[in-house]
Enzyme design. Structure first.
Site, PDB file in Angstrom:
ATOM      1  N   CYS A 205       0.858  -1.189   0.000  1.00  0.00           N
ATOM      2  CA  CYS A 205       0.000   0.000   0.000  1.00  0.00           C
ATOM      3  C   CYS A 205       0.889   1.232   0.000  1.00  0.00           C
ATOM      4  O   CYS A 205       2.106   1.147   0.086  1.00  0.00           O
ATOM      5  CB  CYS A 205      -0.856   0.014   1.262  1.00  0.00           C
ATOM      6  SG  CYS A 205      -1.836  -1.454   1.475  1.00  0.00           S
TER       7      CYS A 205
ATOM      8  N   ARG B 232       1.563   1.490  -6.032  1.00  0.00           N
ATOM      9  CA  ARG B 232       1.735   0.531  -4.929  1.00  0.00           C
ATOM     10  C   ARG B 232       0.412  -0.107  -4.526  1.00  0.00           C
ATOM     11  O   ARG B 232       0.372  -1.042  -3.734  1.00  0.00           O
ATOM     12  CB  ARG B 232       2.336   1.224  -3.698  1.00  0.00           C
ATOM     13  CG  ARG B 232       3.741   1.764  -3.884  1.00  0.00           C
ATOM     14  CD  ARG B 232       4.202   2.497  -2.644  1.00  0.00           C
ATOM     15  NE  ARG B 232       4.240   1.612  -1.508  1.00  0.00           N
ATOM     16  CZ  ARG B 232       5.293   0.824  -1.225  1.00  0.00           C
ATOM     17  NH1 ARG B 232       6.343   0.840  -2.019  1.00  0.00           N
ATOM     18  NH2 ARG B 232       5.292   0.023  -0.195  1.00  0.00           N
TER      19      ARG B 232
ATOM     20  N   TRP C  16      -3.745  -1.671  -1.290  1.00  0.00           N
ATOM     21  CA  TRP C  16      -3.757  -2.907  -2.076  1.00  0.00           C
ATOM     22  C   TRP C  16      -4.216  -3.966  -1.097  1.00  0.00           C
ATOM     23  O   TRP C  16      -3.449  -4.369  -0.214  1.00  0.00           O
ATOM     24  CB  TRP C  16      -2.363  -3.215  -2.613  1.00  0.00           C
ATOM     25  CG  TRP C  16      -2.295  -4.515  -3.357  1.00  0.00           C
ATOM     26  CD1 TRP C  16      -1.969  -5.733  -2.856  1.00  0.00           C
ATOM     27  CD2 TRP C  16      -2.582  -4.721  -4.737  1.00  0.00           C
ATOM     28  NE1 TRP C  16      -2.028  -6.687  -3.831  1.00  0.00           N
ATOM     29  CE2 TRP C  16      -2.400  -6.107  -4.997  1.00  0.00           C
ATOM     30  CE3 TRP C  16      -2.962  -3.902  -5.768  1.00  0.00           C
ATOM     31  CZ2 TRP C  16      -2.596  -6.669  -6.249  1.00  0.00           C
ATOM     32  CZ3 TRP C  16      -3.157  -4.460  -7.037  1.00  0.00           C
ATOM     33  CH2 TRP C  16      -2.978  -5.816  -7.271  1.00  0.00           C
TER      34      TRP C  16
ATOM     35  N   ASN D  39       0.982  -0.188   6.009  1.00  0.00           N
ATOM     36  CA  ASN D  39       1.343  -0.978   4.846  1.00  0.00           C
ATOM     37  C   ASN D  39       2.019  -2.240   5.356  1.00  0.00           C
ATOM     38  O   ASN D  39       2.971  -2.169   6.122  1.00  0.00           O
ATOM     39  CB  ASN D  39       2.309  -0.197   3.940  1.00  0.00           C
ATOM     40  CG  ASN D  39       2.864  -1.106   2.821  1.00  0.00           C
ATOM     41  OD1 ASN D  39       2.148  -1.962   2.325  1.00  0.00           O
ATOM     42  ND2 ASN D  39       4.130  -0.917   2.476  1.00  0.00           N
ATOM     43  N   GLY D  40       1.511  -3.405   4.957  1.00  0.00           N
ATOM     44  CA  GLY D  40       2.130  -4.671   5.378  1.00  0.00           C
ATOM     45  C   GLY D  40       1.065  -5.676   5.746  1.00  0.00           C
ATOM     46  O   GLY D  40      -0.086  -5.564   5.325  1.00  0.00           O
TER      47      GLY D  40
ATOM     48  N   GLU E  10       8.085 -21.878 -18.713  1.00  0.00           N
ATOM     49  CA  GLU E  10       7.986 -20.504 -18.214  1.00  0.00           C
ATOM     50  C   GLU E  10       9.157 -19.668 -18.708  1.00  0.00           C
ATOM     51  O   GLU E  10       8.984 -18.518 -19.123  1.00  0.00           O
ATOM     52  CB  GLU E  10       7.914 -20.513 -16.693  1.00  0.00           C
ATOM     53  CG  GLU E  10       7.903 -19.163 -16.028  1.00  0.00           C
ATOM     54  CD  GLU E  10       6.747 -18.258 -16.467  1.00  0.00           C
ATOM     55  OE1 GLU E  10       5.796 -18.751 -17.110  1.00  0.00           O
ATOM     56  OE2 GLU E  10       6.828 -17.043 -16.194  1.00  0.00           O
TER      57      GLU E  10
ATOM     58  N   LYS F 114       8.808 -16.251 -21.033  1.00  0.00           N
ATOM     59  CA  LYS F 114       9.409 -14.958 -20.689  1.00  0.00           C
ATOM     60  C   LYS F 114      10.205 -14.400 -21.857  1.00  0.00           C
ATOM     61  O   LYS F 114      10.107 -13.222 -22.201  1.00  0.00           O
ATOM     62  CB  LYS F 114      10.306 -15.119 -19.458  1.00  0.00           C
ATOM     63  CG  LYS F 114       9.530 -15.272 -18.156  1.00  0.00           C
ATOM     64  CD  LYS F 114       8.909 -13.975 -17.764  1.00  0.00           C
ATOM     65  CE  LYS F 114       7.564 -13.998 -17.103  1.00  0.00           C
ATOM     66  NZ  LYS F 114       6.497 -14.788 -17.585  1.00  0.00           N
TER      67      LYS F 114
ATOM     68  N   GLU G  86       7.833 -13.257 -24.705  1.00  0.00           N
ATOM     69  CA  GLU G  86       6.922 -12.115 -24.520  1.00  0.00           C
ATOM     70  C   GLU G  86       7.648 -10.800 -24.285  1.00  0.00           C
ATOM     71  O   GLU G  86       7.090  -9.742 -24.534  1.00  0.00           O
ATOM     72  CB  GLU G  86       5.931 -12.383 -23.399  1.00  0.00           C
ATOM     73  CG  GLU G  86       6.509 -12.536 -22.020  1.00  0.00           C
ATOM     74  CD  GLU G  86       5.409 -12.739 -20.977  1.00  0.00           C
ATOM     75  OE1 GLU G  86       4.334 -12.129 -21.082  1.00  0.00           O
ATOM     76  OE2 GLU G  86       5.652 -13.493 -20.031  1.00  0.00           O
TER      77      GLU G  86
ATOM     78  N   HIS H 127      11.707 -37.195 -30.029  1.00  0.00           N
ATOM     79  CA  HIS H 127      10.456 -37.373 -30.792  1.00  0.00           C
ATOM     80  C   HIS H 127      10.226 -36.229 -31.774  1.00  0.00           C
ATOM     81  O   HIS H 127       9.091 -35.919 -32.118  1.00  0.00           O
ATOM     82  CB  HIS H 127       9.282 -37.485 -29.810  1.00  0.00           C
ATOM     83  CG  HIS H 127       9.421 -38.640 -28.871  1.00  0.00           C
ATOM     84  ND1 HIS H 127       9.245 -39.950 -29.258  1.00  0.00           N
ATOM     85  CD2 HIS H 127       9.799 -38.675 -27.576  1.00  0.00           C
ATOM     86  CE1 HIS H 127       9.467 -40.742 -28.230  1.00  0.00           C
ATOM     87  NE2 HIS H 127       9.806 -40.014 -27.193  1.00  0.00           N
TER      88      HIS H 127
ATOM     89  N   LYS I  50      -1.803  -6.753 -19.587  1.00  0.00           N
ATOM     90  CA  LYS I  50      -1.490  -7.354 -18.289  1.00  0.00           C
ATOM     91  C   LYS I  50      -2.563  -8.357 -17.894  1.00  0.00           C
ATOM     92  O   LYS I  50      -2.282  -9.387 -17.317  1.00  0.00           O
ATOM     93  CB  LYS I  50      -1.380  -6.272 -17.205  1.00  0.00           C
ATOM     94  CG  LYS I  50      -1.024  -6.804 -15.830  1.00  0.00           C
ATOM     95  CD  LYS I  50       0.296  -7.535 -15.828  1.00  0.00           C
ATOM     96  CE  LYS I  50       0.606  -8.217 -14.514  1.00  0.00           C
ATOM     97  NZ  LYS I  50       1.741  -9.156 -14.640  1.00  0.00           N
TER      98      LYS I  50
HETATM   99  C1  AGP Z   1       2.711 -13.939 -18.072  1.00  0.00           C
HETATM  100  O1  AGP Z   1       4.012 -13.372 -18.163  1.00  0.00           O
HETATM  101  C2  AGP Z   1       1.761 -13.346 -19.066  1.00  0.00           C
HETATM  102  N1  AGP Z   1       1.675 -11.957 -18.929  1.00  0.00           N
HETATM  103  C3  AGP Z   1       0.438 -14.084 -19.168  1.00  0.00           C
HETATM  104  O2  AGP Z   1       0.748 -15.362 -19.671  1.00  0.00           O
HETATM  105  C4  AGP Z   1      -0.389 -14.284 -17.888  1.00  0.00           C
HETATM  106  O3  AGP Z   1       0.252 -15.192 -17.045  1.00  0.00           O
HETATM  107  C5  AGP Z   1      -1.751 -14.874 -18.306  1.00  0.00           C
HETATM  108  O4  AGP Z   1      -2.399 -13.934 -19.121  1.00  0.00           O
HETATM  109  C6  AGP Z   1      -2.641 -15.222 -17.110  1.00  0.00           C
HETATM  110  O5  AGP Z   1      -2.944 -14.050 -16.405  1.00  0.00           O
HETATM  111  P1  AGP Z   1      -3.602 -14.190 -14.942  1.00  0.00           P
HETATM  112  O6  AGP Z   1      -2.596 -14.888 -14.093  1.00  0.00           O
HETATM  113  O7  AGP Z   1      -3.860 -12.790 -14.493  1.00  0.00           O
HETATM  114  O8  AGP Z   1      -4.856 -15.008 -15.080  1.00  0.00           O
END
Ligand code: AGP
Length: 613
Positions: free
Chosen positions: A2, A27, A76, A102-103, A484, A488, A491, A507, A608
């Site tokens: 927060c 924040r 938050w 905050n915490g 993962e 990264k 993206e 395979h 996001k």
């Molecule tokens: C992760 O780096 C991406 N931005 C994306 O794959 C994200 O994880 C996915 O859209 C799921 O989002 P959420 O966790 O908010 O459901």
């Protein structure tokens, strides 16, 4: 996470508080509030919504007689849904004290019960509110304000940055810091306080950074610092010349790097309140996750998208070691359009940082229509997915600003580690009790590990950022980490990268190997025979001139001699491997994206939260 602000001086109070809150909205932003004196009475204005909504509320009111001291807060939510009542500041029973925080107060539940028995009336569901009632309780016992404040601090467990004012001593602001940041700004015969530098920059560059277990008493023109036992402490004045953009990122160039490096703190926050410090056992009973609730379950679906899906895959490896039930991990965009076999004995686990992802929400609704019990692992209190779940386990990662998910992923994995230990306890299965102590120490070990590998990752990124294609290979619990790591890189650096189960190489994918296609290979001695299988995969690649970048257990000469570059991971527990192995991959993607001049925090074509199909 927060945002807190405060002011003691002769400027018009509300513009100072609002400017500070606007600069701290990164924040947290689900509710906001201010408290100030009007005459000798404390007046609080707080709203569910953004700082802008608070500003609207304040703009309409009479500003006469308003004077400092005053406090502001942008929230938050960690305990208690976003609402006017749960917004800070919080009052004591008599309305003479007001406090912002905050915490996370880990022992709020026990403190709240004790205070209710002593006649205190609470207005919110927050952990924060117990603090101001505890100070009041000690005041009513006759302690002076500072002593009542110090006595309260010594009883709190958890993380806190606090600020409090009293209508009965209106020339003071009391602040305290333990594991949540708090900065004091020094002006000409005026004092400011805030959770972070951005809020102070418009008013002063002279700042004092409180240390853990320090209290500050702000009075007109004087600043005194004490420890929690009341002993005076010296302080150092620092001059900060950051601009606002730098300051919001904690001095880092990007939110993503800030969020990668704050994962130890995020993991610490996730652990808070989840381990009963008396029994040393994991406890999710407060969230309603009981043996009775779980006992009818005969099938589990873990459903998510993107990085959250990868966390779900890790969860499969962890839970299968403990529970003997059919467990499937599914992409939400696929699950929602199938006809999965779901009954009232099915547990649907939805994972979502934002709690708003359309495919995950649709899958949750489908499973619930078919009678499933719904548990969600989420980072945003009050989000749609949490509101439609029967039980929610919050990741407490704080706002994740960067589009690329980092601390959300590691805190989701930590929730699965805790869930596997908790479920094991419910099944009366023994798990290593020492694992809990190691888990409590893990955030700081990961922090040291992160600092240690950063320079080498920078070097490795320089060797490979021109490459057009990457393979990421892992087996067992490192397979989701390979996925993962590849995601990264895709993206944020816009480099084609495929995550693959290392055992699948023969395979098909091995046809891709050539000297221009680097392979990031993950191997860990903690995976036993899998380590040797992965070594064979590495040798197959090496023999076809494929360059190898290893993320390997420290002291693995058999891998070191095959790899062009490698990062060594310290020996650890099997359950902790995903948390260690993902960190270098996050940093590697970040450094390569920077070298390629990409917009790290706002990658092209991405949002996001994918709230549409
Ligand atoms: C992760 O780096 C991406 N931005 C994306 O794959 C994200 O994880 C996915 O859209 C799921 O989002 P959420 O966790 O908010 O459901």
């Amino acid at each position: 996470m927060c945002g807190i602000v405060g002011y003691l001086g002769d400027r018009p109070l509300l513009p100072v508080l609002l400017e500070g809150l606007r600069r701290l909205e990164y924040r947290g932003y689900d509710s906001a509030g201010v408290v100030y004196l009007r005459g000798n009475t404390l007046e609080i204005k707080k709203v569910k919504g953004r700082v802008y909504d608070l500003e609207e509320r304040l703009f309409q009111m009479d500003h006469r007689g308003i004077k400092s001291p005053g406090l502001g807060h942008t929230r938050w939510a960690t305990h208690g849904e976003p609402s006017d009542e749960n917004a800070h500041p919080h009052f004591d029973c008599r309305g003479k004290l007001a406090l912002v925080h905050n915490g996370i107060i880990e022992n709020y539940y026990k403190l709240k019960r004790r205070l209710i028995e002593r006649g205190h009336k609470f207005n919110s569901e927050t952990d924060t509110e117990v603090i101001v009632h505890l100070v009041e309780d000690y005041l009513l016992e006759g302690l002076p304000l500072l002593d009542a404040f110090l006595r309260t601090l010594r009883e709190l467990q958890g993380a806190f940055a606090l600020a409090m004012i009293s209508a009965e001593e209106p020339d003071k602001i009391l602040v305290a810091r333990y594991q949540s940041p708090l900065v004091i700004g020094i002006g000409e015969d005026e004092l400011f306080l805030a959770s972070d530098i951005p809020a102070l920059l418009p008013f002063t560059k002279k700042m004092v950074f409180l240390e853990d277990r320090e209290v500050a008493l702000l009075q007109k023109g004087t600043l005194q610092i004490f420890d929690f036992e009341g002993r005076s402490r010296h302080y150092t004045l620092k001059e900060i010349y950051w601009d606002l953009s730098q300051a919001e990122k904690g001095g880092y160039p990007h939110f993503m790097l800030k969020e990668i490096l704050e994962q130890p703190q995020a993991l610490q926050n996730t652990l808070m309140g989840r381990i009963d410090l008396n029994t040393g056992e994991v406890d999710f009973s407060k969230e309603g996750l009981t043996k009775e609730w779980l006992s009818p379950i005969n099938k589990i679906y873990i459903v998510a998208c993107g990085t959250s899906y990868h966390a779900g895959l890790v969860g499969k490896y962890l839970l299968e070691r403990v529970i003997n039930l059919p467990l499937e991990v599914e992409l939400a965009s696929e699950f929602r359009y199938r006809n999965p076999h779901v009954t009232e004995k099915t547990l649907f686990i939805g994972i979502s940082q934002s709690g708003e992802t359309a495919d995950t929400l649709a899958s949750l609704r489908l499973a619930k229509e078919k009678g499933a019990k719904a548990l969600s692992i989420c980072n945003v209190l009050g989000s749609t997915i949490t509101r439609e779940s029967d039980i929610v386990l919050y990741t407490q990662a704080g706002p994740e600003i960067s589009v690329a998910s980092t601390k959300a992923f590691t805190t989701q994995v930590l929730i699965f580690i805790l869930l596997s230990l908790y479920w094991s306890k419910l099944l009366d299965k023994n798990y290593e009790k020492s694992l809990i102590e190691k888990l409590l120490a893990l955030p700081s070990h990961l922090g040291q590990f992160l600092e240690r590998i950063r320079p080498k990752i920078k070097e490795i990124a320089k060797h490979w950022y021109h490459a057009k294609d990457f393979l990421y290979l892992g087996r067992n619990i490192l397979y989701p980490i390979a996925l993962e790591g590849a995601l990264k890189l895709k993206e944020i650096a816009y480099i084609h990268a495929e995550g693959y189960a290392a055992g699948e190489m023969k395979h098909g994918p091995i046809a891709l190997i050539e000297d221009t296609v680097p392979t990031v290979i993950l191997s860990a001695k903690e995976t036993g025979v899998i380590f040797d299988k992965t070594l064979s995969n590495a040798e197959e690649i090496k023999s076809r001139r494929g360059p190898l970048i290893g993320v390997i257990t420290e002291g693995s000469p058999e891998f070191q001699k095959l790899c062009k570059d490698y990062i060594e991971i310290p020996r650890t527990h099997y359950e902790f491997l995903p948390l260690y192995y993902v960190l270098p991959l996050q940093l590697l993607a970040y450094e390569m994206a920077v070298l390629r001049g990409c917009d790290v925090d706002r990658p092209r074509n991405l949002a996001k939260s994918v709230t549409v199909e």
